[in-house]
Motif scaffolding. Sequence first.
Motif, PDB file in Angstrom:
ATOM      1  N   SER A   1       6.775   0.339  11.368  1.00  0.00           N
ATOM      2  CA  SER A   1       6.249  -0.868  10.713  1.00  0.00           C
ATOM      3  C   SER A   1       4.732  -0.846  10.553  1.00  0.00           C
ATOM      4  CB  SER A   1       6.668  -2.113  11.502  1.00  0.00           C
ATOM      5  OG  SER A   1       6.150  -2.068  12.817  1.00  0.00           O
ATOM      6  N   SER A   2       4.029  -0.019  11.334  1.00  0.00           N
ATOM      7  CA  SER A   2       2.569   0.032  11.209  1.00  0.00           C
ATOM      8  C   SER A   2       2.144   0.618   9.860  1.00  0.00           C
ATOM      9  CB  SER A   2       1.959   0.870  12.333  1.00  0.00           C
ATOM     10  OG  SER A   2       2.262   2.245  12.186  1.00  0.00           O
ATOM     11  N   LEU A   3       3.048   1.327   9.190  1.00  0.00           N
ATOM     12  CA  LEU A   3       2.707   1.955   7.918  1.00  0.00           C
ATOM     13  C   LEU A   3       2.634   0.959   6.766  1.00  0.00           C
ATOM     14  CD1 LEU A   3       4.770   5.274   8.094  1.00  0.00           C
ATOM     15  CD2 LEU A   3       2.359   4.886   8.647  1.00  0.00           C
ATOM     16  N   ARG A   4       2.991  -0.314   7.015  1.00  0.00           N
ATOM     17  CA  ARG A   4       2.827  -1.311   5.943  1.00  0.00           C
ATOM     18  C   ARG A   4       1.418  -1.889   5.949  1.00  0.00           C
ATOM     19  NH1 ARG A   4       6.944  -4.999   8.604  1.00  0.00           N
ATOM     20  NH2 ARG A   4       5.817  -6.090  10.243  1.00  0.00           N
ATOM     21  N   GLU A   5       0.598  -1.492   6.919  1.00  0.00           N
ATOM     22  CA  GLU A   5      -0.784  -1.973   6.974  1.00  0.00           C
ATOM     23  C   GLU A   5      -1.622  -1.305   5.884  1.00  0.00           C
ATOM     24  OE1 GLU A   5      -2.121  -0.963  10.847  1.00  0.00           O
ATOM     25  OE2 GLU A   5      -0.640  -2.230  11.883  1.00  0.00           O
ATOM     26  N   ARG A   6      -2.640  -2.009   5.424  1.00  0.00           N
ATOM     27  CA  ARG A   6      -3.557  -1.423   4.449  1.00  0.00           C
ATOM     28  C   ARG A   6      -4.431  -0.373   5.136  1.00  0.00           C
ATOM     29  NH1 ARG A   6      -5.585  -5.700  -0.096  1.00  0.00           N
ATOM     30  NH2 ARG A   6      -3.567  -6.682  -0.507  1.00  0.00           N
ATOM     31  N   VAL A   7      -4.693   0.710   4.415  1.00  0.00           N
ATOM     32  CA  VAL A   7      -5.520   1.771   4.977  1.00  0.00           C
ATOM     33  C   VAL A   7      -7.007   1.434   4.843  1.00  0.00           C
ATOM     34  CG1 VAL A   7      -5.713   3.167   2.882  1.00  0.00           C
ATOM     35  CG2 VAL A   7      -5.726   4.280   5.115  1.00  0.00           C
ATOM     36  N   HIS A   8      -7.323   0.490   3.946  1.00  0.00           N
ATOM     37  CA  HIS A   8      -8.691  -0.001   3.775  1.00  0.00           C
ATOM     38  C   HIS A   8      -8.596  -1.504   3.546  1.00  0.00           C
ATOM     39  CE1 HIS A   8     -12.670  -0.728   2.110  1.00  0.00           C
ATOM     40  NE2 HIS A   8     -13.028   0.489   2.465  1.00  0.00           N
ATOM     41  N   PRO A   9      -9.381  -2.306   4.245  1.00  0.00           N
ATOM     42  CA  PRO A   9      -9.226  -3.769   4.162  1.00  0.00           C
ATOM     43  C   PRO A   9      -9.472  -4.352   2.768  1.00  0.00           C
ATOM     44  CG  PRO A   9     -11.245  -3.170   5.347  1.00  0.00           C
ATOM     45  CD  PRO A   9     -10.448  -1.914   5.188  1.00  0.00           C
ATOM     46  N   ASP A  10     -10.246  -3.652   1.924  1.00  0.00           N
ATOM     47  CA  ASP A  10     -10.596  -4.199   0.614  1.00  0.00           C
ATOM     48  C   ASP A  10      -9.746  -3.650  -0.528  1.00  0.00           C
ATOM     49  OD1 ASP A  10     -12.640  -5.581   1.898  1.00  0.00           O
ATOM     50  OD2 ASP A  10     -14.086  -3.952   1.567  1.00  0.00           O
ATOM     51  N   LEU A  11      -8.810  -2.762  -0.206  1.00  0.00           N
ATOM     52  CA  LEU A  11      -8.027  -2.092  -1.250  1.00  0.00           C
ATOM     53  C   LEU A  11      -6.531  -2.226  -0.961  1.00  0.00           C
ATOM     54  CD1 LEU A  11     -10.182   1.154  -1.595  1.00  0.00           C
ATOM     55  CD2 LEU A  11     -10.257  -0.881  -3.046  1.00  0.00           C
ATOM     56  N   PRO A  12      -5.670  -2.123  -1.984  1.00  0.00           N
ATOM     57  CA  PRO A  12      -4.244  -2.391  -1.792  1.00  0.00           C
ATOM     58  C   PRO A  12      -3.418  -1.229  -1.238  1.00  0.00           C
ATOM     59  CG  PRO A  12      -4.674  -1.929  -4.097  1.00  0.00           C
ATOM     60  CD  PRO A  12      -6.008  -1.934  -3.412  1.00  0.00           C
ATOM     61  N   TYR A  13      -4.017  -0.065  -1.036  1.00  0.00           N
ATOM     62  CA  TYR A  13      -3.240   1.098  -0.603  1.00  0.00           C
ATOM     63  C   TYR A  13      -2.758   0.937   0.840  1.00  0.00           C
ATOM     64  CZ  TYR A  13      -5.580   2.998  -4.687  1.00  0.00           C
ATOM     65  OH  TYR A  13      -6.062   3.188  -5.955  1.00  0.00           O
ATOM     66  N   LEU A  14      -1.493   1.298   1.064  1.00  0.00           N
ATOM     67  CA  LEU A  14      -0.897   1.184   2.398  1.00  0.00           C
ATOM     68  C   LEU A  14      -0.950   2.523   3.127  1.00  0.00           C
ATOM     69  CD1 LEU A  14       2.323  -0.908   1.597  1.00  0.00           C
ATOM     70  CD2 LEU A  14      -0.032  -1.699   1.962  1.00  0.00           C
ATOM     71  N   LYS A  15      -0.868   2.457   4.453  1.00  0.00           N
ATOM     72  CA  LYS A  15      -0.860   3.685   5.252  1.00  0.00           C
ATOM     73  C   LYS A  15       0.321   4.583   4.867  1.00  0.00           C
ATOM     74  CE  LYS A  15      -3.339   1.935   9.296  1.00  0.00           C
ATOM     75  NZ  LYS A  15      -3.277   1.627  10.756  1.00  0.00           N
ATOM     76  N   ALA A  16       1.427   3.971   4.464  1.00  0.00           N
ATOM     77  CA  ALA A  16       2.595   4.761   4.052  1.00  0.00           C
ATOM     78  C   ALA A  16       2.258   5.652   2.861  1.00  0.00           C
ATOM     79  CB  ALA A  16       3.760   3.838   3.709  1.00  0.00           C
ATOM     80  N   GLU A  17       1.361   5.207   1.986  1.00  0.00           N
ATOM     81  CA  GLU A  17       1.000   6.012   0.818  1.00  0.00           C
ATOM     82  C   GLU A  17       0.197   7.246   1.214  1.00  0.00           C
ATOM     83  OE1 GLU A  17       0.233   3.654  -2.972  1.00  0.00           O
ATOM     84  OE2 GLU A  17      -0.319   2.194  -1.420  1.00  0.00           O
ATOM     85  N   ILE A  18      -0.564   7.141   2.291  1.00  0.00           N
ATOM     86  CA  ILE A  18      -1.297   8.309   2.791  1.00  0.00           C
ATOM     87  C   ILE A  18      -0.306   9.328   3.343  1.00  0.00           C
ATOM     88  CG2 ILE A  18      -3.093   9.104   4.362  1.00  0.00           C
ATOM     89  CD1 ILE A  18      -4.037   7.165   2.156  1.00  0.00           C
ATOM     90  N   VAL A  19       0.685   8.847   4.059  1.00  0.00           N
ATOM     91  CA  VAL A  19       1.716   9.738   4.596  1.00  0.00           C
ATOM     92  C   VAL A  19       2.465  10.428   3.460  1.00  0.00           C
ATOM     93  CG1 VAL A  19       3.840   9.847   5.957  1.00  0.00           C
ATOM     94  CG2 VAL A  19       1.951   8.373   6.706  1.00  0.00           C
ATOM     95  N   ILE A  20       2.801   9.675   2.417  1.00  0.00           N
ATOM     96  CA  ILE A  20       3.486  10.242   1.256  1.00  0.00           C
ATOM     97  C   ILE A  20       2.629  11.345   0.631  1.00  0.00           C
ATOM     98  CG2 ILE A  20       4.118   9.758  -1.137  1.00  0.00           C
ATOM     99  CD1 ILE A  20       6.262   8.842   0.681  1.00  0.00           C
ATOM    100  N   ALA A  21       1.329  11.092   0.472  1.00  0.00           N
ATOM    101  CA  ALA A  21       0.429  12.073  -0.141  1.00  0.00           C
ATOM    102  C   ALA A  21       0.435  13.389   0.626  1.00  0.00           C
ATOM    103  CB  ALA A  21      -0.992  11.512  -0.206  1.00  0.00           C
TER     104      ALA A  21
END
Length: 339
Positions: free
Chosen positions: A253-273
């Motif tokens: 569930s921690s992967l639904r957090e934003r990777v940057h507070p000002d941008l919409p990208y989620l931690k899950a998207e970094i893992v996908i990349a």
Amino acid sequence: VGATVRDTETGAELDVRARCVLSAAGPWTNEILAMAGHDAKTHVRRSRGVHLVVRGDAIPQGYALIARTPSSVLFLLPWEHVWLVGTTDDDWDGDLAEPGVTASDVDYLLGQANRWLRTPLVIDDVVGAYAGLRPLVADGSESTTKVSREHAIATPLPGLVVISGGKYTTYRSMAEQAVDAVAAQLGEVGRPITSKCRTDVTPLVGAYGWHLAWERRRETATRLGLSAHEVEHLLRRHGDRIDRIVELIEDDSSLRERVHPDLPYLKAEIVIAVQDEGARTLDDVLVRRTRIALETRDPSPAVAYTAKTLARALDWGHRRREAEVRAFEQSPRARVPVA
């Protein structure tokens, strides 16, 4: 015949052979032709285009603007939560991999944009900047702005197909014609090919279940504990491959957090990349797979998490991880030059 390719991470070399080689090398087309022994030093003319990324609230309107400038075309395009302002159009004979952005480029684009805006843009509104090279088919025009944006396909040598010119908006037509040209070459060496390229009827990755996934976006948002806006962002970026995002978040569930507070990208998207899209460096993730480095002047929160994710996946030690972070921070890519 083929090519000898080198793995830049390990230094290992590998011979690749083929009956037909397709060169889609963009600004490096002249160099490829020279390697093949073909005299075409000016086959492609490189034109540099600079773009600025501007804060979303700096331009209070919801529609695009396109206008002529003395030396190029100006456009202001809403780009999700930011604006894209471009572009320049001038000859380039410098580094092909890093054409770069100068302070005068930024001043020029801001000045041209402010001719049309009631509230002028200032340098603090610009959060990112980048440049690219247009591989235009040389036609003898005095200025790059007058060179056609059409593409050309040639077979300068048997077994070598070269495509040059073109633009993003015609890339599927370009691909179709290039593949058909390759098929014709293969037919000449004993393997007749009767079918044509099918790109015009082949959906892109993520498109097959797009409409159904869009209809279910509120259900998905509730399921993952995200806002509808966040799920719409995921759908626009990943299409029906959002199922992979759902799978990751349900496992952690921690992967639904934003990777940057000002941008919409989620931690899950970094893992996908890193896990699914082959990212190998911080640049790969923060400039290419996402646009984080272009959409904020301070990407450091995302840098830390991305470095950690890459280190885990690629077995980097602490020293390598720190070196990668330093290299990214010292890179001029995406920075906004100021006079």
